[in-house]
Design a protein around this motif. Structure first.
Motif: not given
Length: 333
Positions: A106-118
């Motif tokens: 419950d302390k881990i958040f999956v967000l990805g990254s700006k680099k891979y969004d690009n």
């Protein structure tokens, strides 16, 4: 992880922290700033970040560590004292954080990254490269053993196989290549050419951050390739995002520091065997058959399964990374 079998790392680190005061400059900086949340990027070996977390803990300030690279949770530790929150690239990293680092779910958040969004956006890029030949992209990783021997085999093989008529091996050296390793004389090969963006660095054996091009160049280099050959590298993710078939080199070697041991011992690479568009090559003797097999594979027939695997390896959504990150900060503060 080998030494953790014999040494209680947490107990040892706690003892060290009790015996050593927090860096005065870092503590005073954090105390004067008094943030609602202390955020830092994954650098498990960096003493400064450890001191930053210690200062925040002392001042009752919550902390967040952001994981930016695919192998960070396999190759590096989470700082001790640990952050309050962890931000990962993917569900895969979340599972690694729980299993290997015993971090609370419950302390881990999956967000990805700006680099891979690009890179997802760059799927539709029309960037033109100054490369006239059709090519198979060879991406160099951190291991350079048997490079010349492998190029000898590949150069001859490309000449003999009719399905590769008119196709070259485009070699891109690692931009931060160790200069102590001998460079291969590429002029002796008919079918192996150098990535033109790396011409100066390679000819002068001078590799640094200036050798790293912008993301649009990288994306176009991968997009225009017929397939990708590489060692264990984060560029596997970029190649998957850009929908390429990939042959991952994992030769066995007398040296412990080898592609084989990267694949064997780093848990983030363990998932590769489930991805239809990836084949792992364990021997130079098999490389010709493996290249032909993955080259002939019908990517579209496995696309749904490949996309499902990619979702596990890297998070992506309609919201931008900035929006996802802002939403998380609001939630935590």
């Amino acid at each position: 992880y080998f030494f953790s079998k014999f040494i209680n790392e947490e107990k040892y680190t706690n003892f060290f922290n009790k015996k050593n005061q927090i860096d005065k400059k870092i503590f005073e900086f954090v105390e004067n700033l008094n943030p609602d949340l202390g955020i830092y990027f994954a650098q498990g070996e960096n003493h400064g970040f450890i001191e930053f977390v210690r200062a925040c803990k002392k001042l009752n300030i919550k902390t967040m560590q952001i994981i930016e690279n695919w192998d960070n949770l396999s190759a590096k530790n989470i700082s001790n004292p640990a952050p309050d929150f962890l931000v990962t690239l993917s569900e895969q990293q979340k599972k690694i954080a729980e299993k290997v680092h015993k971090f609370s779910n419950d302390k881990i958040f999956v967000l990805g990254s700006k680099k891979y969004d690009n890179f997802f956006k760059l799927r539709n890029s029309n960037y033109q490269l100054d490369i006239k030949s059709k090519y198979i992209l060879f991406l160099e990783g951190w291991v350079w053993a048997d490079q010349e021997k492998m190029f000898d085999v590949l150069d001859k093989f490309i000449s003999q196989e009719k399905i590769f008529d008119g196709i070259k091996i485009l070699y891109r050296p690692h931009p931060l290549r160790n200069e102590n390793y001998n460079l291969v004389n590429l002029k002796k090969y008919k079918n192996i050419i150098l990535d033109p963006q790396m011409k100066y660095a390679y000819e002068n054996n001078y590799f640094n951050l200036k050798s790293i091009p912008d993301e649009e160049y990288y994306a176009s280099l991968i997009k225009n390739a017929k397939m990708v050959i590489c060692g264990p590298t984060s560029m596997i993710l970029e190649s998957l995002i850009l929908e390429k078939k990939i042959l991952v080199l994992a030769f066995k070697s007398k040296d412990y520091y080898s592609n084989y041991n990267f694949i064997k011992n780093m848990i983030n690479y363990d998932y590769l065997k489930f991805i239809p568009s990836i084949k792992i090559n364990y021997s130079l003797n098999d490389i010709q058959n493996d290249i032909v097999e993955i080259y002939k594979q019908n990517y579209n027939s496995d696309k749904k399964e490949i996309d499902k695997c990619l979702e596990f390896l890297i998070h992506n959504s309609e919201l931008s990374h900035s929006e996802r990150f802002n939403d998380l900060i609001k939630k935590l503060t």
